[in-house]
Design a protein around this motif. Structure first.
Motif, PDB file in Angstrom:
ATOM      1  N   ASP A  33       0.875  -1.113   0.149  1.00 29.35           N
ATOM      2  CA  ASP A  33       0.047  -0.091   0.090  1.00 29.35           C
ATOM      3  C   ASP A  33       0.860   1.394  -0.086  1.00 29.35           C
ATOM      4  OD1 ASP A  33      -2.461  -1.235   0.004  1.00 29.35           O
ATOM      5  OD2 ASP A  33      -2.489  -1.581   2.233  1.00 29.35           O
ATOM      6  N   SER A  34       1.409   1.671  -1.031  1.00 30.99           N
ATOM      7  CA  SER A  34       2.276   2.699  -1.380  1.00 30.99           C
ATOM      8  C   SER A  34       1.659   4.035  -0.895  1.00 30.99           C
ATOM      9  CB  SER A  34       2.750   2.875  -2.840  1.00 30.99           C
ATOM     10  OG  SER A  34       1.663   3.003  -3.814  1.00 30.99           O
ATOM     11  N   GLU A  35       0.207   4.103  -0.806  1.00 35.64           N
ATOM     12  CA  GLU A  35      -0.311   5.429  -0.451  1.00 35.64           C
ATOM     13  C   GLU A  35      -0.859   5.420   0.895  1.00 35.64           C
ATOM     14  OE1 GLU A  35      -1.614   2.625  -1.691  1.00 35.64           O
ATOM     15  OE2 GLU A  35      -3.799   2.148  -1.199  1.00 35.64           O
ATOM     16  N   ILE A  36      -0.207   4.656   1.817  1.00 33.73           N
ATOM     17  CA  ILE A  36      -0.640   4.422   3.260  1.00 33.73           C
ATOM     18  C   ILE A  36      -0.538   5.872   3.887  1.00 33.73           C
ATOM     19  CG2 ILE A  36       1.529   3.563   3.914  1.00 33.73           C
ATOM     20  CD1 ILE A  36      -0.093   1.875   5.900  1.00 33.73           C
ATOM     21  N   LEU A  37       0.674   6.614   3.894  1.00 31.87           N
ATOM     22  CA  LEU A  37       0.738   8.068   4.305  1.00 31.87           C
ATOM     23  C   LEU A  37      -0.301   8.796   4.113  1.00 31.87           C
ATOM     24  CD1 LEU A  37       4.624   8.253   4.674  1.00 31.87           C
ATOM     25  CD2 LEU A  37       3.170   7.404   6.407  1.00 31.87           C
ATOM     26  N   LEU A  38      -0.743   8.714   2.813  1.00 33.93           N
ATOM     27  CA  LEU A  38      -1.749   9.759   2.462  1.00 33.93           C
ATOM     28  C   LEU A  38      -3.061   9.518   3.104  1.00 33.93           C
ATOM     29  CD1 LEU A  38      -1.257   9.776  -1.571  1.00 33.93           C
ATOM     30  CD2 LEU A  38      -0.717  11.426   0.158  1.00 33.93           C
TER      31      LEU A  38
END
Length: 545
Positions: A33-38
């Motif tokens: 989940d590369s978008e987790i910090l967003l």
């Protein structure tokens, strides 16, 4: 505390870069989940939930956790986590510090702007519109990385590879397997540069100018942290009221006339004030101040101004004919995109999908596509089509505006239909043999038929509308200069919020037709059609006359 904050900023900023550059790519984006910090911005979670009238579980859960932590421990998000805040701190320290003058301070009432903007965004969300241009510092950072930084680094990387290859070819052959030699380029570079200047140039007048005066997320977190447990406390025995703490505070949290007071709603817990002098002040866990103390610099007239601003902005988003503008039917959304109204209520225009797109076909919408669509993704087939074996955009979308589709299901997520311009097509207009569109079509939606053209009988391409998925690979590879002879329009698109895109029976029929629509099978039909002389029968799709 300041040292810990700097370490935390570096850690999260490098994590942000790692996720963006190394996990937001093929094939890592399928597994991680590369978008987790967003997901971490609670304001984005709140606005998308209100605007879309639905929960997207990952962002709702994360946002709720950040909201609770903010209520307990204050605006740690701004001081310790936010990557945009880290960039601003870096520029403030190494570029603007020597240019800044103590006599050039921003008036205190400027900070009210962010509260007014926050109310404007909430009012718009209540009417179903999400305006993400400046709402989310995480989204802004990702947008900068996608549109500006990644292309520049790619240019340098490709040139470096070429230079290294000239000196040491074996090394380059190994590296080339990990990095693409194609340089991604995007629309909206000038607008993004202007936005970057707006965010960072305020450091000329004040540290953290954007965070203190403009950022709606900062305003939202400031409201949440009004009764925080973790805040600055002054040791009266050691404080001599020198006001140095107030002078160095980047957000104007400390009152120069009464340095014992701290506006907790404005404090980003940077720790600069407590390191000036040993023991005169420190951050501690204290009882919340329900009475007295200072809260957000927000009055009734600011609330009314925000509500009025939101209502006045509403026509720009909803009550305007430009919402019906779709670039002459060419506003093609990625496969898996929610229905348009819901899509606009969810999409933050972060650019994650554009960055991961392997063909560079996903581009940001600009003002010509409508103000409410600014920075949302659209497919520009002439730049790059949508690969059949790729569903990365849905896997990296942080807000669920694009669904995560299995590759099997994506085959039926129709995003448009290809149309042939008979006046431009080499076969139709000039009786010149060209099989490019048929050869690149992954769905076997194009066949060749023998028909009477203006120059006599010839074998020409025909599109099957019900088999075409609108991927645009035909348009991308069409050899005609400038505008292609085969163009994808959005008519026939199939966008769903949930469920499958076709029934089991429909899928089986489409699969069978695509399987049979191979060249050998078609050649037999072409000959038959040619002998029968039925020129136009079966042309179920649009043609430009």
């Amino acid at each position: 505390m300041r040292t810990f904050r700097v370490i935390s900023q570096i850690f999260f900023f490098l994590s942000f870069l790692f996720l963006f550059f190394f996990l937001n790519r093929n094939p890592a984006a399928y597994r991680w989940d590369s978008e987790i910090l967003l997901w971490a911005n609670p304001l984005t979670g709140l606005l998308t939930t209100i605007a879309s009238r639905s929960f997207y579980v990952p962002i709702a859960v994360t946002a709720a956790a950040i909201m609770i932590l903010t209520a307990l421990f204050g605006r740690f998000f701004c001081g310790f986590f936010c990557p945009l805040g880290s960039i601003i701190d870096f520029l403030d320290k190494f570029i603007f510090e020597k240019m800044r003058s103590a006599g050039r301070r921003i008036p205190g009432f400027f900070r009210r702007i962010k509260y007014v903007l926050l109310i404007v965004l909430i009012v718009l969300a209540m009417f179903g519109s999400f305006f993400p241009l400046i709402a989310d510092p995480l989204t802004i950072t990702t947008r900068f990385l996608t549109v500006l930084v990644n292309p520049v680094l790619s240019v340098f990387g490709v040139d470096l590879l070429n230079l290294t290859g000239w000196i040491w070819p074996p090394v380059v052959e190994r590296i080339s397997g990990f990095f693409s030699s194609a340089v991604p380029l995007y629309y909206g570079v000038i607008l993004t540069v202007i936005l970057l200047l707006l965010v960072t140039a305020g450091g000329f007048w004040q540290k953290r100018f954007w965070c203190a005066n403009i950022c709606p997320t900062g305003a939202f977190l400031g409201l949440l942290s009004r009764f925080t447990f973790f805040r600055r406390a002054v040791n009266a025995a050691k404080c001599n009221s020198c006001s140095r703490c107030a002078a160095v505070c980047p957000t104007g949290t400390i009152d120069k006339k009464n340095v014992s007071g701290t506006d907790v709603s404005e404090c980003i817990e940077c720790g600069v004030c407590v390191e000036l002098k040993d023991g005169c002040s420190s951050f501690q866990l204290l009882r919340p101040q329900f009475t007295g103390g200072s809260g957000p610099d927000l009055q009734r007239r600011h609330l009314l101004a925000g509500v009025a601003g939101g209502v006045l902005m509403l026509p720009v988003f909803r009550a305007t004919a430009i919402n019906k503008r779709d670039d002459h039917g060419r506003l093609i959304r990625p496969p898996g995109a929610l229905p348009e109204e819901k899509f606009l209520a969810r999409c933050s225009g972060c650019g994650e999908c554009m960055k991961v797109c392997p063909t560079n076909g996903l581009q940001p919408c600009m003002f010509t596509d409508g103000f409410s669509r600014l920075y949302t993704p659209k497919l520009v087939p002439r730049i790059g089509g949508c690969e059949e074996k790729c569903s990365l955009c849905g896997n990296v979308c942080p807000n669920g505006a694009i669904r995560k589709l299995p590759l099997e299901e994506k085959q039926f997520a129709k995003i448009g239909t290809a149309v042939i311009d008979r006046h431009k097509c080499l076969a139709w207009a000039q009786n010149r043999e060209c099989l490019v569109c048929d050869e690149v079509c992954p769905y076997n939606a194009i066949e060749f038929r023998m028909v009477d053209t203006v120059k006599g009988r010839f074998k020409v391409p025909v599109v099957f509308e019900d088999l075409c998925a609108g991927c645009g690979l035909c348009e991308q590879n069409c050899p005609i200069f400038d505008q292609a002879a085969i163009v994808v329009y959005k008519f026939g698109e199939n966008r769903r919020e949930s469920g499958e895109y076709a029934s089991v029976w429909q899928k089986e029929v489409i699969r069978e037709r695509r399987r049979k629509s191979d060249s050998v099978h078609l050649d037999n039909e072409l000959d038959y059609a040619g002998e029968s002389g039925e020129v136009s029968e079966g042309f179920s799709d649009g043609f430009i006359e």
